[in-house]
Write an enzyme that holds these catalytic residues in place. Sequence first.
Site, PDB file in Angstrom:
ATOM      1  N   ASP A 142      15.317 -15.763  -7.492  1.00  0.00           N
ATOM      2  CA  ASP A 142      14.746 -16.526  -7.001  1.00  0.00           C
ATOM      3  C   ASP A 142      15.384 -17.467  -5.778  1.00  0.00           C
ATOM      4  O   ASP A 142      14.833 -18.230  -4.731  1.00  0.00           O
ATOM      5  CB  ASP A 142      14.164 -17.245  -7.413  1.00  0.00           C
ATOM      6  CG  ASP A 142      15.500 -18.481  -8.343  1.00  0.00           C
ATOM      7  OD1 ASP A 142      16.241 -18.460  -8.183  1.00  0.00           O
ATOM      8  OD2 ASP A 142      15.015 -19.758  -9.362  1.00  0.00           O
ATOM      9  N   ASP A 158      25.516 -23.782 -15.802  1.00  0.00           N
ATOM     10  CA  ASP A 158      26.179 -24.593 -14.746  1.00  0.00           C
ATOM     11  C   ASP A 158      27.154 -26.402 -15.298  1.00  0.00           C
ATOM     12  O   ASP A 158      27.204 -26.767 -14.382  1.00  0.00           O
ATOM     13  CB  ASP A 158      24.884 -24.225 -14.101  1.00  0.00           C
ATOM     14  CG  ASP A 158      23.517 -24.926 -14.691  1.00  0.00           C
ATOM     15  OD1 ASP A 158      23.445 -25.010 -15.650  1.00  0.00           O
ATOM     16  OD2 ASP A 158      21.917 -25.511 -13.757  1.00  0.00           O
TER      17      ASP A 158
END
Length: 576
Positions: free
Chosen positions: A352, A428
């Site tokens: 994306d 993350d």
Amino acid sequence: MSMSLSIGPRLAMRMVGRTLVEPNEWRPKQDEQPKKKQSFRIGRLQLAVGGAAAIGAGGAYLFWTLLAPAVDLRPKTTRVVASEPKVGASSFTLAHMVPGCTMERGYANRHIIGPERFGVSSPKECMGYCRQSQCNCWSWKDDGFCRTGKAEKCTYIASEDDDRWMYGSCNPEQRTPAPVKVAPMPVPGPLVPSPVAAKFVPRPSPAPVSKQGQGEGVMPSTASPTQLASTELKPGAETVLPDTSKADSSVCPVLLITHQRAGYLQRALQSIFEHRVRPETNPVIASQDGDNADVRSVLQKYEATGQLKFLQFSPKTFMPTGYQRLCAHYGWAFSQIFDVLGYEQAIVLEEDLEIASDFFSYFQATLPLLRSDSNLFCVSAWNDNGKPELAQNSTAIYRSDFFPGLGWMLLRSFWSEVKKKWPKEYWDDFLRRTDIRLERQCLRPEVSRTHTFGEKGVSRGQYYKAHLVSNHLNEKPVDWTSMNLSHVATPAAFDAFLTQQVNAAKKFRFDELEKVAQFDQPVAIRYDDKQWKRVAHHFGLMEDDKAGIRRGSYKGVLPFTWHQQPAYLVRDWPMV
């Protein structure tokens, strides 16, 4: 009379005493009874054994005369059949062999040192991988398991389910006349907490197979990274991704993480190929999670033109959340890029993201900094506070204590450091932990070189409408290789640079700032932690932090642009 009476009791007493003390002497008929019973039992047992032997002999005669000719009981012989109604070890014939390899029924897996793969649908595929990897022994089971590698002796090992196994040896010196076309197969995954069985989508290289040794879990070498990037494939061609551990260390592949958003993937790939100018330096390797047909169709379209290669990740262990699956996919993909293919560095993108025209120039210029400074653990193309009103200096680059992600580069050495600690979810945030970051920083630009259009995804659009959708993608290309980046080359250099910038700016307290309408010079705005949410809301910054670090900040200082002037939010340093 009296004598007879006196003798009678004595005799009677003697008789009673002898009965109690020596019963065998007074019961000669009872002594013979057990012998008769034992003789009778032995006779019945002999009769039963004889009958069983007769029945067994008759059954054996019937079996060997009537049934044996139709049954092949040899455990190491491949049965040749005319049809293949069912996929199983017994359904494969000599026609399913690869030239230069042998095939026998049985189990040889324990002899082999080499990678395990899952999802291999036939022994021929397993042989094909063995030939391509220059192995000398393969072992396949009808549940899709395949192991290929080196074995001192490729010989049979007894197993309870021998009929489900095939094995054989391959001659590494003999070359097949053409690449063997094979279906998707797995490569051993990384050492991650969640056990996964991952499939590896092989694709053929027209280059000749080179003879190289291989270790446990390492795919063979068939081409250099340069060959990987520049090889043009015909539509429908297939190859095996090469081991690039001995190749040019300047090659930096783009690892593209994709799942099931085919439209997003198409847009991301168009952006990459539009702006990539050095395919030999930046080959694209897509890693697909699952087997979404639309995503696979997009990947195959670009693969047919030689623009990318792709891997396929398929966990067998159920993962209850998308975050867990995404985390496992990242860990597996890193293992393929660094542990299997042997690249020294990689740029990571997701399906994306689209990139700016100077995206690759940015990473080319910053790679030497990442390699030379142990205080850096990544370079990112993303600024969390990259809205147009906050990010206007397209040549500005900073160090940050916060891991930005969303288009970033890491080294194999960093992956080697964290892979054994790889989490089950939120990869993350894991990289933002104090014990993982170890006071190291990332480089990040003021104006982002990536833009996310991923409103739909695992995070369900978190922060998307409020911040991410309005982040500005750079439109003023910069030749980063000609820029002087010495001010971010080391922590000491950046400390000196940032201190000089803050000291040269006009100082304000945050409470005073609300009274100022115009700015005609750089400003440094002092705030304290209690005011942070008010400060963030005033400027339109992202309010959250991770592990106590605010997005884009360095030692509590957050550089950005305000009213077209450089601005610095300062907590204490360097004003202490």
